[in-house]
Design an enzyme around this catalytic site. Structure first.
Site, short mmCIF file in Angstrom:
data_model
loop_
_atom_site.label_atom_id
_atom_site.label_comp_id
_atom_site.label_asym_id
_atom_site.label_seq_id
_atom_site.Cartn_x
_atom_site.Cartn_y
_atom_site.Cartn_z
N SER A 72 0.79 -1.24 0.00
CA SER A 72 0.00 0.00 0.00
C SER A 72 0.81 1.28 0.00
O SER A 72 0.23 2.37 -0.14
CB SER A 72 -0.96 0.01 1.19
OG SER A 72 -2.09 -0.79 0.91
N LYS A 74 0.19 3.74 -2.77
CA LYS A 74 -0.84 4.77 -2.76
C LYS A 74 -0.22 6.17 -2.75
O LYS A 74 -0.87 7.15 -3.15
CB LYS A 74 -1.76 4.59 -1.57
CG LYS A 74 -2.65 3.34 -1.64
CD LYS A 74 -3.54 3.22 -0.43
CE LYS A 74 -4.58 2.12 -0.58
NZ LYS A 74 -4.03 0.77 -0.39
N SER A 107 -6.03 3.50 4.36
CA SER A 107 -5.45 2.74 3.24
C SER A 107 -6.54 2.11 2.39
O SER A 107 -6.46 0.95 1.98
CB SER A 107 -4.49 1.66 3.76
OG SER A 107 -3.61 1.24 2.75
#
Length: 342
Positions: free
Chosen positions: A68, A71, A126
């Site tokens: 993640s 991102k 997230s």
């Protein structure tokens, strides 16, 4: 965990971006620095985002799976392009391929949300659902894939040469990689933005009510915000393939240090404990400590311009040389012809 796929090889020139010392798969720290903390992360780096100096790292240019922390590249790409007040509708395609057990902010199909709320859900929780919506909206006619394509264009612009996105959220996808060095370039772009800093430091945010869902609050998953002095924000990541990943930025006494780590295990310290140890190590170094530097997009433009100017200069020089060489030859021929005339 599943076996890591073999990443594409990194050529020698790319390994040297930021300095020759960074072209290593092993540890690189200043000669007079104390030993770096022992960590399980297979690649890491500590860098000063203000000065651009890289203070140390391990395999800084080695390709690893991001999870993640990908991102952040989505934010660096689309935050400058999307109006935070724009309200967008969530479509079935945004949620259809997401595991309900994955990280989600709680969007509902048909729900209408401001872009700003989606950024908060992306960075605080997230949210993979938020990532899909943002990528689709930012991707224009090409939809989510257009958003991913834009992420890869932004990586090239930032000179994050070891980074390639396959999904907007960081969920594992074919050919998806990044590096500890690249993550520092991406973090530098993100934390240069006031809106990003405000979003990622938000403790609690409200998600507006929808016809089939009441309003609710989301809280920031970054527990270091209230544990580490000067913490500006951070982003965690985890998949079975990537293991634990992390990007965090702390500012103290005018120094803004970023720690980026990939491939960490949950024990003994986990990615957050390893990040704290590496940041403490970095802040203990003198401000002029360096093993390399973070490159900028402007340098690439400057070098391209210099190449163009040099090329034009060479071409002009060759033209002048041609004139100098050919003109006297013509004169000599004319003189000879004149000498042979009666």
């Amino acid at each position: 965990p599943p076996a890591l796929p073999t990443p594409p090889p990194v050529d020698t020139a790319q390994r040297k971006v930021g300095g020759d010392a960074l072209a290593t798969a092993g540890l690189v720290i200043p000669a007079d620095a104390p030993p770096a903390p022992a960590v399980t992360a297979t690649a890491w780096q500590v860098a000063d985002l203000n000065s651009g100096e890289v203070l140390g790292g391990c395999g800084p240019h080695e390709r690893r799976t991001p999870a993640s922390v990908q991102k952040l590249l989505l934010a660096a790409t689309l935050m400058p392009r999307l109006d935070p007040k724009q309200v967008v509708e969530v479509k079935r395609e945004d949620l259809a391929d997401l595991d309900p057990g994955s990280s989600l902010m709680g969007l509902v199909e048909g729900g209408r949300y401001p872009i700003e709320t989606l950024w908060l859900g992306l960075l605080l929780k997230s949210g993979n659902d938020a990532a899909n919506v943002l990528a689709r909206v930012g991707g224009g006619e090409k939809g989510r894939q257009g958003g991913v394509d834009a992420m890869n264009e932004e990586a090239r612009r930032l000179r994050a040469n070891q980074t390639h996105a396959a999904t907007p959220s960081g969920l594992d996808g074919p050919g998806q990689y990044t590096s500890a060095y690249d993550l520092a370039l991406i973090a530098r772009a993100c934390f240069a933005r006031e809106d990003f800093r405000r979003y990622i430091a938000t403790r609690v945010a409200e998600v507006p009510a929808q016809p089939n869902k009441p309003a609710f609050q989301i809280t920031n998953d970054n527990t270091l915000l209230d544990r580490v002095p000067g913490m500006l924000g951070g982003k965690t990541g985890f998949t079975q393939l990537a293991r634990q990943t992390y990007v965090g930025v702390v500012e103290r006494d005018g120094r803004r240090l970023a720690v980026t780590l990939l491939g960490a295990e949950t024990a003994p310290l986990g990615s957050l404990g390893e990040a704290i140890a590496l940041l403490d190590w970095g802040f203990a170094l003198p401000p002029n400590s360096s093993v390399g530097r973070l490159v900028t997009p402007e340098e690439k433009k400057s070098s391209s311009l210099a190449f163009l100017v040099t090329g034009l200069g060479v071409a002009a020089g060759l033209t002048v040389m041609a004139l100098v060489v050919t003109t006297p030859l013509r004169r000599r021929r004319g003189e000879r012809r004149g000498a042979n005339q009666p």
